[in-house]
Scaffold this motif. Structure first.
Motif, mmCIF file in Angstrom:
data_model
loop_
_atom_site.group_PDB
_atom_site.id
_atom_site.type_symbol
_atom_site.label_atom_id
_atom_site.label_comp_id
_atom_site.label_asym_id
_atom_site.label_seq_id
_atom_site.Cartn_x
_atom_site.Cartn_y
_atom_site.Cartn_z
ATOM 1 N N GLU A 283 5.145 20.096 13.753
ATOM 2 C CA GLU A 283 4.474 19.349 14.822
ATOM 3 C C GLU A 283 3.225 18.623 14.343
ATOM 4 O OE1 GLU A 283 5.681 22.360 15.195
ATOM 5 O OE2 GLU A 283 7.259 21.952 16.683
ATOM 6 N N ILE A 284 2.585 19.114 13.278
ATOM 7 C CA ILE A 284 1.345 18.466 12.837
ATOM 8 C C ILE A 284 1.568 17.597 11.604
ATOM 9 C CG2 ILE A 284 -0.163 20.230 13.874
ATOM 10 C CD1 ILE A 284 -0.546 21.446 11.098
ATOM 11 N N LYS A 285 2.824 17.334 11.273
ATOM 12 C CA LYS A 285 3.095 16.504 10.100
ATOM 13 C C LYS A 285 4.051 15.359 10.453
ATOM 14 C CE LYS A 285 0.554 18.488 6.905
ATOM 15 N NZ LYS A 285 -0.527 17.743 6.222
ATOM 16 N N ALA A 286 4.202 14.409 9.522
ATOM 17 C CA ALA A 286 4.949 13.175 9.792
ATOM 18 C C ALA A 286 6.454 13.411 9.855
ATOM 19 C CB ALA A 286 4.623 12.133 8.725
ATOM 20 N N PHE A 287 7.143 12.451 10.454
ATOM 21 C CA PHE A 287 8.574 12.595 10.745
ATOM 22 C C PHE A 287 9.440 12.689 9.499
ATOM 23 C CE2 PHE A 287 10.467 8.541 9.496
ATOM 24 C CZ PHE A 287 9.364 7.717 9.373
ATOM 25 N N TYR A 288 8.937 12.133 8.363
ATOM 26 C CA TYR A 288 9.819 11.982 7.191
ATOM 27 C C TYR A 288 9.819 13.202 6.277
ATOM 28 C CZ TYR A 288 5.181 10.612 5.635
ATOM 29 O OH TYR A 288 3.827 10.592 5.393
ATOM 30 N N MET A 289 9.107 14.256 6.663
ATOM 31 C CA MET A 289 9.017 15.399 5.757
ATOM 32 C C MET A 289 10.242 16.295 5.870
ATOM 33 S SD MET A 289 4.974 16.296 5.821
ATOM 34 C CE MET A 289 3.769 15.017 5.425
ATOM 35 N N LYS A 290 10.634 16.862 4.752
ATOM 36 C CA LYS A 290 11.869 17.656 4.699
ATOM 37 C C LYS A 290 11.731 18.927 5.530
ATOM 38 C CE LYS A 290 15.387 19.492 1.624
ATOM 39 N NZ LYS A 290 16.439 18.695 2.307
ATOM 40 N N GLN A 291 12.735 19.139 6.373
ATOM 41 C CA GLN A 291 12.698 20.271 7.290
ATOM 42 C C GLN A 291 13.160 21.543 6.592
ATOM 43 O OE1 GLN A 291 14.939 18.789 10.758
ATOM 44 N NE2 GLN A 291 14.093 16.783 10.203
ATOM 45 N N ASN A 292 12.408 22.597 6.785
ATOM 46 C CA ASN A 292 12.834 23.902 6.266
ATOM 47 C C ASN A 292 13.887 24.517 7.170
ATOM 48 O OD1 ASN A 292 11.318 24.310 3.838
ATOM 49 N ND2 ASN A 292 9.465 24.512 5.090
ATOM 50 N N ASP A 293 14.596 25.511 6.622
ATOM 51 C CA ASP A 293 15.665 26.159 7.385
ATOM 52 C C ASP A 293 15.126 26.937 8.578
ATOM 53 O OD1 ASP A 293 17.522 25.099 5.674
ATOM 54 O OD2 ASP A 293 17.653 26.882 4.393
ATOM 55 N N ASP A 294 13.820 27.280 8.551
ATOM 56 C CA ASP A 294 13.268 28.039 9.679
ATOM 57 C C ASP A 294 13.135 27.182 10.949
ATOM 58 O OD1 ASP A 294 11.071 26.400 9.288
ATOM 59 O OD2 ASP A 294 9.775 27.965 8.476
ATOM 60 N N GLU A 295 13.392 25.867 10.797
ATOM 61 C CA GLU A 295 13.312 24.908 11.910
ATOM 62 C C GLU A 295 11.915 24.808 12.526
ATOM 63 O OE1 GLU A 295 16.603 25.459 14.593
ATOM 64 O OE2 GLU A 295 18.004 24.692 13.085
ATOM 65 N N LYS A 296 10.926 25.420 11.866
ATOM 66 C CA LYS A 296 9.560 25.333 12.374
ATOM 67 C C LYS A 296 8.627 24.581 11.420
ATOM 68 C CE LYS A 296 8.705 29.703 12.854
ATOM 69 N NZ LYS A 296 8.057 30.978 13.155
ATOM 70 N N THR A 297 8.914 24.685 10.128
ATOM 71 C CA THR A 297 7.989 24.126 9.141
ATOM 72 C C THR A 297 8.674 23.041 8.310
ATOM 73 O OG1 THR A 297 8.577 25.797 7.503
ATOM 74 C CG2 THR A 297 6.698 26.288 8.945
ATOM 75 N N VAL A 298 7.841 22.262 7.656
ATOM 76 C CA VAL A 298 8.352 21.189 6.781
ATOM 77 C C VAL A 298 7.734 21.336 5.385
ATOM 78 C CG1 VAL A 298 8.864 19.507 8.586
ATOM 79 C CG2 VAL A 298 6.531 19.646 7.668
#
Lengths: 476, 476
Positions: free
Chosen positions: B372-387
């Motif tokens: 939520e506090i980072k840009a849209f293009y960052m790779k999503q982690n499997d936890d679906e919460k962090t990038v």
């Protein structure tokens, strides 16, 4: 830490070392017993040949499946051993053992995805301009990018090794001082609301509290630093809001502007000649493979043109002498020029070409132009008619560099500013350089994209910058 | 061809060679038998001492007259012999024989000319900001300029030696895509006329045929080239139309953005750590004299701070672990932070300082931030919460580098764009990178002026760029 690029791998000995290479597939040929993949990573013109040998034992099902998937444009990782290449042209190839497809590039349409637009065939430059985000994956634009990079770094090396300090002059400027061309306005005013109010814009409320534009040159600011640090250069973007739909103009382009104190026009000419020879010599050496491609496929003879500029001494002649030569030629043969040359005229392309190709047989530096056709800041000669300007002309192109010794006399500069209908008070900081510790100083300017065009032979300036900006064109 | 600069002359042997030096007078001391002039040309911090010896035979009238004229700030040429210096600190000085004043710098008002504004005394940084065209002639701003130059060239060397290609991404852009900040509009519409008509602006008639702005980042374009040439970096101006009147914000600043293909966040962290250590090591070596000045007069301990960053290994911890540490600290001592840390919060300066100075005792790379506090293009982690984001934090400053691994999965990226209320069709070319030959790739961004601030210890960012642009400020 960083894995080796194909450029480095191609210089390794063929000592059967195990390697994993990363890149994109340029071609795949599936023979009976052999599968050849040309993998390219953009680090150099050459691709690395990766050979899968079914005769050495059947490839396992996983590898066969990956090879099936791996089409032109796919991102792959290939593991194998670096061995001598039987093919001509390269010393090494990869005896491939396994391949992983990291990212597909479908050759046929898939749901929501059109076929990869860069299938193996020749594409027109016009078509590639429309997919400017993918064109660096082609031979031509990979080569342009590498040459551009090499020239840019070569320029930094040239100036740094000669005691010039790199300077960032401002992009947004409140002075539309130099009159070098039409400018883009920069604003934070809401144009929709401005239109609604019907009131004249209040620049006091604009971001900078005044009207601002994009710079057309960093020269005047560079002078302020040259008179403190002796030698400086800029290398930054500059802008012209001119609707010139030609193959030689961009609205946004990069410019190099060295400026040096305690330097006459002769020193300036020496620097410009040294500059071009050093940069071209560097490009011929560092970009040999890319230039060979341009020489064969884009502009025949480009290598010899560059080499010839490096070999000879630049001819130096005054504008007055140049006009005499041109007038003589026009007298001998009435149809040699479309534009009749006369003292006071701007030199046309055809005149510049004639001077380099017919008169001098090489580069020419024309000096001491009529003051009426040059900028206000150029040093006035005692004849009161000419100024210490110089244009460097090269074969095939014409002007590649323009420069001058700057007027360092306060009274003469103030007078010239007034004569030209400008206000000395608008230039007070610039005039301060002549009030306090003034010294002879000189510099020149060079459009970077024109230099890249000259070295690569690319005909259209839109093809030597990643994302060109021109009238009606600001994609990506 | 080019005459030697004082930096070079100071490295010559004291072999009585005859020399002509050029520079500006910093100080003149007229004793009974000796006149000492300190001449500086900005090529290095040191001035060259030039000694006129009346005891060796009276100086001729011309020389005496020139010495009389030669005040602080005057441009001079001095001839003499290079001899050993009896003074401490320098090996050589010039046994001067003659002097010519090239340009005066009047110490007292003359008709139409105020006294030279940089008389020998200490001037405040605020005063010098008002005469930004003259401030490079001072010790402080000469040193800032040289350090800035050295850092810029060091950055090019760093990337070039690691196979990165220098890329010029566009300055004028039609996408206000990234949402990195408020943008300046670029237009050729006549605002006065627009206001008069009272009609909504017709962008079809604007220069580019659409609404355009100044870029806030070249990252998205850099990605297109990384996925063709493997490793690229930008180094160009970027813009924010934000009214942040702080010592850390500029409206126009230079940014460095490397981008590399086939690279994970770990590779990205390795690159960032290597980058800072290499750049700081280079500055400590190449700018020793200038840094000694900053260390003494501007920010005590700055040299040790830089050296300590070069020595240790950067601590790496996830955002989640960082928050745990901060929460623990806040629990132990309730007034340690103004802002209470919690999972999901943006790290404040005080948190970043605590992590580097109290927890790690050195630089920290914090990774895997809440999406939520980072840009849209960052790779999503499997936890679906962090990038897969990273911020590099350094002692004294906090964040100096921000970067991420980029999302390379088409479906995930499209979904995230939609979730964030943007339109995938606005990003079609960017999404193409995930349609065709997608590969893991990573990069980071670094504000150049903040780097210069960190190395020099200059407190105000307006003092590390020649002509700062900020709200209400676009002079020169």
């Amino acid at each position: 830490m960083l894995f080796p690029l194909i450029k480095e791998i191609l210089s390794f000995p063929a000592d059967s070392r195990s390697l994993k290479i990363r890149g994109w597939i340029r071609t795949k040929r599936d023979m009976k017993n052999l599968v050849f993949i040309e993998a390219n990573d953009g680090s150099c013109f050459s691709s690395l040949q990766c050979t899968f040998d079914r005769a050495q034992g059947a490839l396992n099902a996983e590898t066969e499946a990956a090879l099936e998937r791996a089409g032109t444009g796919a991102a792959v990782e290939i593991e194998g051993k670096l061995v001598p290449s039987p093919a001509s042209g390269q010393a090494v190839e990869l005896a491939a053992e396994s391949i992983a497809v990291i990212g597909d590039a479908p050759g046929e349409a898939k749901p929501g995805i059109a076929p990869y637009p860069l299938q193996k065939k020749r594409h027109s430059l016009e078509y590639l301009r429309e997919i400017a985000h993918l064109r660096p994956r082609t031979n031509t634009f990979g080569a342009v990018t590498r040459v551009r990079n090499s020239l840019a770094f070569g320029i930094h090396n040239f100036f740094q090794s000669r005691g010039f300090q790199y300077l960032h002059t401002p992009i947004i400027t409140a002075s539309d001082a130099e009159g070098a061309g039409a400018m883009f306005q920069v604003t934070t005013q809401n144009l929709d609301e401005l239109a609604k109010t019907g009131k004249a814009p209040d620049y006091g409320k604009d971001f900078f509290g005044k009207k601002t534009s994009l710079t057309v040159s960093g020269q005047l600011e560079a002078e302020t630093y040259a008179l403190a640090l002796s030698r400086v250069y800029t290398f930054g973007p500059t802008f012209r809001a001119e609707n010139s739909n030609t193959t030689r103009h961009l609205a946004e382009f990069w410019m190099i502007e060295p400026e040096m104190a305690f330097a006459s026009l002769n020193d300036n000419m020496d620097l410009a000649e040294d500059f071009l020879k050093t940069i071209f010599t560097g490009a011929l050496k560092d970009c040999a493979e890319d230039l060979a491609f341009f020489n064969t496929h884009i502009e025949k003879g480009i290598i010899e043109t560059l080499a010839s500029v490096c070999r000879g001494t630049f001819t130096r002649m005054t504008y007055t002498d140049a006009i005499k030569e041109l007038e003589k030629a026009a007298l001998n043969k009435s149809d040699v020029f479309d534009f009749k040359p006369y003292w006071g005229c701007d030199l046309q392309s055809e005149h510049e070409k004639f001077l380099t190709e017919k008169i001098a047989g090489g580069p020419v530096i024309v000096t001491d132009y009529p003051k009426e056709i040059k900028a206000f800041y150029m040093k006035q000669n005692d004849d009161e008619k000419t100024v210490r300007a110089m244009d460097v002309l090269v074969p095939r192109l014409g002007e590649i560099i323009g420069g001058s010794q700057r007027e360092d006399n306060l009274q003469k500069l103030e007078k010239r500013i007034t004569e030209m209908g400008m206000k000395p008070e608008d230039y007070s900081w610039y005039l301060d350089l002549r009030r306090y510790g003034s010294a002879p100083h000189s510099g020149f300017g060079l459009g970077f994209e024109r230099l890249v065009q000259y070295v690569t032979g690319m005909a259209n300036i839109r093809d030597v910058i990643p994302y060109p900006r021109a009238a009606g064109q600001a994609e990506f």
